[in-house]
Design a protein around this motif. Structure first.
Motif, PDB file in Angstrom:
ATOM      1  N   GLN A   1     -11.900  60.094 -57.412  1.00 38.23           N
ATOM      2  CA  GLN A   1     -12.288  58.920 -58.191  1.00 38.23           C
ATOM      3  C   GLN A   1     -12.252  59.159 -59.698  1.00 38.23           C
ATOM      4  OE1 GLN A   1     -16.166  57.322 -57.299  1.00 38.23           O
ATOM      5  NE2 GLN A   1     -15.844  55.533 -58.576  1.00 38.23           N
TER       6      GLN A   1
ATOM      7  N   GLU B   1      -5.320  54.888 -69.134  1.00 39.62           N
ATOM      8  CA  GLU B   1      -3.886  54.692 -69.402  1.00 39.62           C
ATOM      9  C   GLU B   1      -3.585  53.234 -69.751  1.00 39.62           C
ATOM     10  OE1 GLU B   1      -1.406  57.025 -69.556  1.00 39.62           O
ATOM     11  OE2 GLU B   1      -2.477  58.763 -68.770  1.00 39.62           O
ATOM     12  N   SER B   2      -4.207  52.279 -69.062  1.00 39.75           N
ATOM     13  CA  SER B   2      -4.013  50.859 -69.390  1.00 39.75           C
ATOM     14  C   SER B   2      -4.544  50.542 -70.780  1.00 39.75           C
ATOM     15  CB  SER B   2      -4.710  49.960 -68.367  1.00 39.75           C
ATOM     16  OG  SER B   2      -4.121  50.094 -67.109  1.00 39.75           O
TER      17      SER B   2
ATOM     18  N   ARG C   1     -13.700  62.073 -68.639  1.00 35.78           N
ATOM     19  CA  ARG C   1     -12.539  62.158 -67.765  1.00 35.78           C
ATOM     20  C   ARG C   1     -11.791  63.439 -68.065  1.00 35.78           C
ATOM     21  NH1 ARG C   1     -11.275  57.303 -65.389  1.00 35.78           N
ATOM     22  NH2 ARG C   1     -10.158  58.626 -63.962  1.00 35.78           N
TER      23      ARG C   1
ATOM     24  N   GLN D   1     -11.648  50.477 -68.261  1.00 36.01           N
ATOM     25  CA  GLN D   1     -12.031  51.519 -67.314  1.00 36.01           C
ATOM     26  C   GLN D   1     -10.848  52.438 -67.021  1.00 36.01           C
ATOM     27  OE1 GLN D   1     -15.125  52.028 -66.303  1.00 36.01           O
ATOM     28  NE2 GLN D   1     -15.854  50.200 -67.356  1.00 36.01           N
ATOM     29  N   ASP D   2      -9.652  51.865 -67.017  1.00 36.54           N
ATOM     30  CA  ASP D   2      -8.421  52.626 -66.782  1.00 36.54           C
ATOM     31  C   ASP D   2      -7.897  53.082 -68.140  1.00 36.54           C
ATOM     32  OD1 ASP D   2      -5.713  53.379 -66.530  1.00 36.54           O
ATOM     33  OD2 ASP D   2      -5.405  52.030 -64.836  1.00 36.54           O
TER      34      ASP D   2
ATOM     35  N   LEU E   1      -8.904  63.146 -64.156  1.00 37.13           N
ATOM     36  CA  LEU E   1      -7.824  62.537 -64.930  1.00 37.13           C
ATOM     37  C   LEU E   1      -7.044  63.609 -65.659  1.00 37.13           C
ATOM     38  CD1 LEU E   1      -6.544  59.847 -66.164  1.00 37.13           C
ATOM     39  CD2 LEU E   1      -7.933  60.404 -68.158  1.00 37.13           C
TER      40      LEU E   1
END
Length: 175
Positions: A58, A23-24, A43, A20-21, A61
């Motif tokens: 929320q 960057e991670s 995003r 969901q993240d 990005l």
């Protein structure tokens, strides 16, 4: 839709992980254990229009420079990208994204007609992705007036019942 996509990909021999993240997920991509980056996301910076104001905290990005570099390294090592649906809108602040993807959304020009009957047909018959492709109809929306890079190969086109122009909806591009 990501869970359904994972099941479809499994049937084709792909193991997938959902992040969901973004960057991670890209940090994991940088480990070198993945062959394909699949983007099933929406995003973007959300700076175009006040209607996005309630969603910015929320969902907005701006991909970090580090994230951009990870994508470039992944491609340089031979990795592939499968970008779905709204990926052409993503990372709108990163001008190279459209070059990587082969096409991108242009705010104020690109659009999609209302959800409805869509006609889908093959474009480039000689490409292996189009092998055994059969025209079909479906209810959906067609992203229209995307900007395609010059060396993008349109493979499948679609048009809505309400608009007469055929738009590339599947394409290939080597980076």
């Amino acid at each position: 839709s990501s869970d359904a996509l994972v099941k479809i990909m499994e049937k084709e021999g792909f193991e997938s992980e959902i992040f969901q993240d973004i960057e991670s997920g890209l940090k994991q991509l940088d480990t070198g254990i993945y062959d394909l980056l699949t983007l099933n996301t929406l995003r973007w910076s959300m700076q175009n229009g006040e209607k996005y104001e309630p969603y910015r905290d929320q969902w907005a990005l701006t991909l970090s420079r580090f994230g951009q570099q990870i994508i470039w390294r992944f491609l340089e090592k031979g990795g592939g990208i499968l970008a779905l649906h709204t990926a052409a809108i993503c990372f709108d602040h990163w001008h190279e994204w459209g070059k990587i993807l082969g096409a991108h959304w242009i705010w104020g020009k690109s659009f999609h007609p209302p959800y409805g009957k869509i006609f889908v047909k093959s474009g480039e018959d000689s490409h292996y992705i189009n092998k055994d492709f059969k025209d079909f109809e479906i209810n959906d929306e067609v992203y229209s007036n995307l900007k395609l890079e010059k060396d993008t190969i349109p493979l499948i086109y679609a048009k809505s019942e309400s608009h007469e122009n055929w738009n590339p909806v599947v394409w290939a591009r080597e980076v």
